[in-house]
Design a protein around this motif. Structure first.
Motif, PDB file in Angstrom:
ATOM      1  N   THR A   1       0.839  -1.199   0.000  1.00  0.00           N
ATOM      2  CA  THR A   1       0.000   0.000   0.000  1.00  0.00           C
ATOM      3  C   THR A   1       0.877   1.253   0.000  1.00  0.00           C
ATOM      4  O   THR A   1       1.594   1.495   0.977  1.00  0.00           O
ATOM      5  CB  THR A   1      -0.919   0.029   1.231  1.00  0.00           C
ATOM      6  N   PRO A   2       0.862   2.061  -1.068  1.00  0.00           N
ATOM      7  CA  PRO A   2       1.654   3.295  -1.078  1.00  0.00           C
ATOM      8  C   PRO A   2       0.952   4.402  -0.292  1.00  0.00           C
ATOM      9  O   PRO A   2      -0.238   4.297   0.025  1.00  0.00           O
ATOM     10  CB  PRO A   2       1.713   3.653  -2.569  1.00  0.00           C
ATOM     11  N   TYR A   3       1.673   5.440   0.022  1.00  0.00           N
ATOM     12  CA  TYR A   3       1.075   6.647   0.583  1.00  0.00           C
ATOM     13  C   TYR A   3       0.175   7.257  -0.494  1.00  0.00           C
ATOM     14  O   TYR A   3       0.558   7.340  -1.656  1.00  0.00           O
ATOM     15  CB  TYR A   3       2.159   7.635   0.997  1.00  0.00           C
ATOM     16  N   GLN A   4      -1.025   7.715  -0.098  1.00  0.00           N
ATOM     17  CA  GLN A   4      -1.960   8.176  -1.114  1.00  0.00           C
ATOM     18  C   GLN A   4      -2.968   9.194  -0.582  1.00  0.00           C
ATOM     19  O   GLN A   4      -4.109   9.262  -1.039  1.00  0.00           O
ATOM     20  CB  GLN A   4      -2.699   7.001  -1.735  1.00  0.00           C
ATOM     21  N   GLU A   5      -2.543  10.008   0.355  1.00  0.00           N
ATOM     22  CA  GLU A   5      -3.443  11.029   0.872  1.00  0.00           C
ATOM     23  C   GLU A   5      -3.769  12.066  -0.200  1.00  0.00           C
ATOM     24  O   GLU A   5      -2.998  12.285  -1.135  1.00  0.00           O
ATOM     25  CB  GLU A   5      -2.815  11.727   2.090  1.00  0.00           C
ATOM     26  N   ALA A   6      -4.902  12.727  -0.061  1.00  0.00           N
ATOM     27  CA  ALA A   6      -5.297  13.779  -1.003  1.00  0.00           C
ATOM     28  C   ALA A   6      -4.324  14.950  -0.916  1.00  0.00           C
ATOM     29  O   ALA A   6      -3.752  15.235   0.148  1.00  0.00           O
ATOM     30  CB  ALA A   6      -6.716  14.250  -0.690  1.00  0.00           C
ATOM     31  N   TYR A   7      -4.132  15.647  -2.045  1.00  0.00           N
ATOM     32  CA  TYR A   7      -3.229  16.804  -2.022  1.00  0.00           C
ATOM     33  C   TYR A   7      -3.840  17.926  -1.186  1.00  0.00           C
ATOM     34  O   TYR A   7      -5.048  17.989  -0.975  1.00  0.00           O
ATOM     35  CB  TYR A   7      -2.922  17.285  -3.443  1.00  0.00           C
ATOM     36  N   LYS A   8      -2.955  18.819  -0.720  1.00  0.00           N
ATOM     37  CA  LYS A   8      -3.388  19.923   0.133  1.00  0.00           C
ATOM     38  C   LYS A   8      -3.060  21.249  -0.538  1.00  0.00           C
ATOM     39  O   LYS A   8      -2.011  21.384  -1.169  1.00  0.00           O
ATOM     40  CB  LYS A   8      -2.714  19.842   1.505  1.00  0.00           C
ATOM     41  N   GLU A   9      -3.948  22.223  -0.410  1.00  0.00           N
ATOM     42  CA  GLU A   9      -3.747  23.568  -0.949  1.00  0.00           C
ATOM     43  C   GLU A   9      -3.365  24.492   0.202  1.00  0.00           C
ATOM     44  O   GLU A   9      -4.175  24.772   1.084  1.00  0.00           O
ATOM     45  CB  GLU A   9      -5.024  24.059  -1.637  1.00  0.00           C
ATOM     46  N   VAL A  10      -2.104  24.932   0.188  1.00  0.00           N
ATOM     47  CA  VAL A  10      -1.585  25.769   1.271  1.00  0.00           C
ATOM     48  C   VAL A  10      -0.723  26.874   0.676  1.00  0.00           C
ATOM     49  O   VAL A  10      -0.536  26.959  -0.546  1.00  0.00           O
ATOM     50  CB  VAL A  10      -0.767  24.927   2.285  1.00  0.00           C
TER      51      VAL A  10
ATOM     52  N   TYR B   1      10.457   4.406  -0.628  1.00  0.00           N
ATOM     53  CA  TYR B   1       9.078   4.575  -0.197  1.00  0.00           C
ATOM     54  C   TYR B   1       8.251   5.054  -1.388  1.00  0.00           C
ATOM     55  O   TYR B   1       8.715   5.861  -2.196  1.00  0.00           O
ATOM     56  CB  TYR B   1       9.009   5.588   0.948  1.00  0.00           C
ATOM     57  N   LEU B   2       7.028   4.558  -1.491  1.00  0.00           N
ATOM     58  CA  LEU B   2       6.217   4.836  -2.667  1.00  0.00           C
ATOM     59  C   LEU B   2       4.965   5.617  -2.313  1.00  0.00           C
ATOM     60  O   LEU B   2       4.292   5.335  -1.323  1.00  0.00           O
ATOM     61  CB  LEU B   2       5.811   3.528  -3.354  1.00  0.00           C
ATOM     62  N   GLY B   3       4.659   6.597  -3.166  1.00  0.00           N
ATOM     63  CA  GLY B   3       3.425   7.352  -3.047  1.00  0.00           C
ATOM     64  C   GLY B   3       2.707   7.385  -4.383  1.00  0.00           C
ATOM     65  O   GLY B   3       3.342   7.360  -5.444  1.00  0.00           O
ATOM     66  N   SER B   4       1.384   7.421  -4.337  1.00  0.00           N
ATOM     67  CA  SER B   4       0.578   7.529  -5.556  1.00  0.00           C
ATOM     68  C   SER B   4      -0.579   8.467  -5.253  1.00  0.00           C
ATOM     69  O   SER B   4      -1.460   8.140  -4.443  1.00  0.00           O
ATOM     70  CB  SER B   4       0.069   6.154  -5.990  1.00  0.00           C
ATOM     71  N   PHE B   5      -0.581   9.636  -5.897  1.00  0.00           N
ATOM     72  CA  PHE B   5      -1.457  10.724  -5.488  1.00  0.00           C
ATOM     73  C   PHE B   5      -2.381  11.157  -6.626  1.00  0.00           C
ATOM     74  O   PHE B   5      -1.953  11.390  -7.758  1.00  0.00           O
ATOM     75  CB  PHE B   5      -0.614  11.906  -5.011  1.00  0.00           C
ATOM     76  N   ASP B   6      -3.654  11.263  -6.302  1.00  0.00           N
ATOM     77  CA  ASP B   6      -4.714  11.579  -7.262  1.00  0.00           C
ATOM     78  C   ASP B   6      -4.694  13.075  -7.585  1.00  0.00           C
ATOM     79  O   ASP B   6      -4.819  13.917  -6.694  1.00  0.00           O
ATOM     80  CB  ASP B   6      -6.059  11.187  -6.650  1.00  0.00           C
ATOM     81  N   ILE B   7      -4.542  13.413  -8.878  1.00  0.00           N
ATOM     82  CA  ILE B   7      -4.539  14.822  -9.301  1.00  0.00           C
ATOM     83  C   ILE B   7      -5.705  15.116 -10.238  1.00  0.00           C
ATOM     84  O   ILE B   7      -5.687  16.115 -10.969  1.00  0.00           O
ATOM     85  CB  ILE B   7      -3.205  15.190  -9.995  1.00  0.00           C
ATOM     86  N   SER B   8      -6.737  14.277 -10.222  1.00  0.00           N
ATOM     87  CA  SER B   8      -7.836  14.431 -11.178  1.00  0.00           C
ATOM     88  C   SER B   8      -8.537  15.785 -11.045  1.00  0.00           C
ATOM     89  O   SER B   8      -8.914  16.390 -12.050  1.00  0.00           O
ATOM     90  CB  SER B   8      -8.847  13.297 -11.015  1.00  0.00           C
ATOM     91  N   LYS B   9      -8.714  16.284  -9.828  1.00  0.00           N
ATOM     92  CA  LYS B   9      -9.393  17.566  -9.654  1.00  0.00           C
ATOM     93  C   LYS B   9      -8.573  18.711 -10.226  1.00  0.00           C
ATOM     94  O   LYS B   9      -9.124  19.680 -10.767  1.00  0.00           O
ATOM     95  CB  LYS B   9      -9.690  17.805  -8.176  1.00  0.00           C
TER      96      LYS B   9
END
Length: 225
Positions: free
Chosen positions: A102-111, A183-191
């Motif tokens: 299971t990779p890291y996959q939290e939603a992106y943050k706008e800061v 370490y692996l991450g997979s992050f959703d950028i669809s929005k």
């Protein structure tokens, strides 16, 4: 030996390239073991389905595997190690699974950019090699310590730009024992892709600042209302 038995602990994730092992039937016939970022699409009977892409906006590939998927969550991202009967890598059809992580996959943050820079102080010792498959940014990150924070952060001041600025933040947790690995991450950028032509991605690679643009390729054109 066809099966690779626990060659790395779960937190020391496999790098994304092909490995070879020997075949029980013919010791001179290598078996190619591949790794891929995938989405788990569900199970029918004992057959689990995963989808993946080779890169960017390439065709969707569908894998099926006969496994106990009780611990998998539909729609979640995973990293699998697998083989195919004919040795192909990105070809739809049945596969034999060797490992599911299971990779890291939290939603992106706008800061704010200031917040991002403060977080990225702990990223300078990390070497990232990001790539895009469809609506995901996949990030193998080589680090000496596990992450306290691992994800995508968007500079909110750039959200009106054609390509908003997105940063890979891998803040190492130096309070924990050394645990060097990939370490692996997979992050959703669809929005982000819904409202922009792409993204401008910032990250560290071998202590150097890197910037890569990911733009929409053969994506369906959204009709004007």
């Amino acid at each position: 030996m066809k099966f690779i038995n626990a060659i790395l602990a779960a937190v020391l994730l496999l790098p994304v390239f092909s490995l070879t092992s020997c075949n029980n039937d013919d010791p001179d016939d290598p078996v190619f073991i591949y790794n891929a970022f995938v989405t788990y699409e569900g199970t029918e009977g004992n057959i689990a389905t995963f989808t993946t892409q080779e890169k960017d906006d390439s065709d969707l590939v569908t894998f099926t595997a006969n496994i106990n998927a009780v611990n998998l969550t539909k729609g979640k991202r995973y990293v699998i190690s697998y083989t195919t009967d004919d040795g192909s890598r990105f070809k739809s059809g049945p596969i034999e699974l060797y490992q599911v992580l299971t990779p890291y996959q939290e939603a992106y943050k706008e800061v704010s950019l200031e917040e991002i820079k403060n977080l990225m102080i702990g990223s300078k010792t990390v070497s990232c090699t990001p790539g895009r498959t469809g609506m995901y940014i996949n990030v193998p990150a080589l680090a000496e310590f596990p992450p306290k924070t691992f994800g995508l952060y968007v500079d909110k001041a750039t959200l009106a730009n054609e390509l908003p600025d997105v940063y890979i933040v891998f803040e190492t947790d130096n309070t924990k024992p050394t645990q060097a690995g990939t370490y692996l991450g997979s992050f959703d950028i669809s929005k982000l892709f819904e409202n922009h032509a792409g993204i401008r991605l910032h990250y560290y690679q071998q202590s150097n600042d890197k910037t890569t643009e990911f733009r929409k390729g053969n994506m369906p054109i959204k009709p004007t209302e």
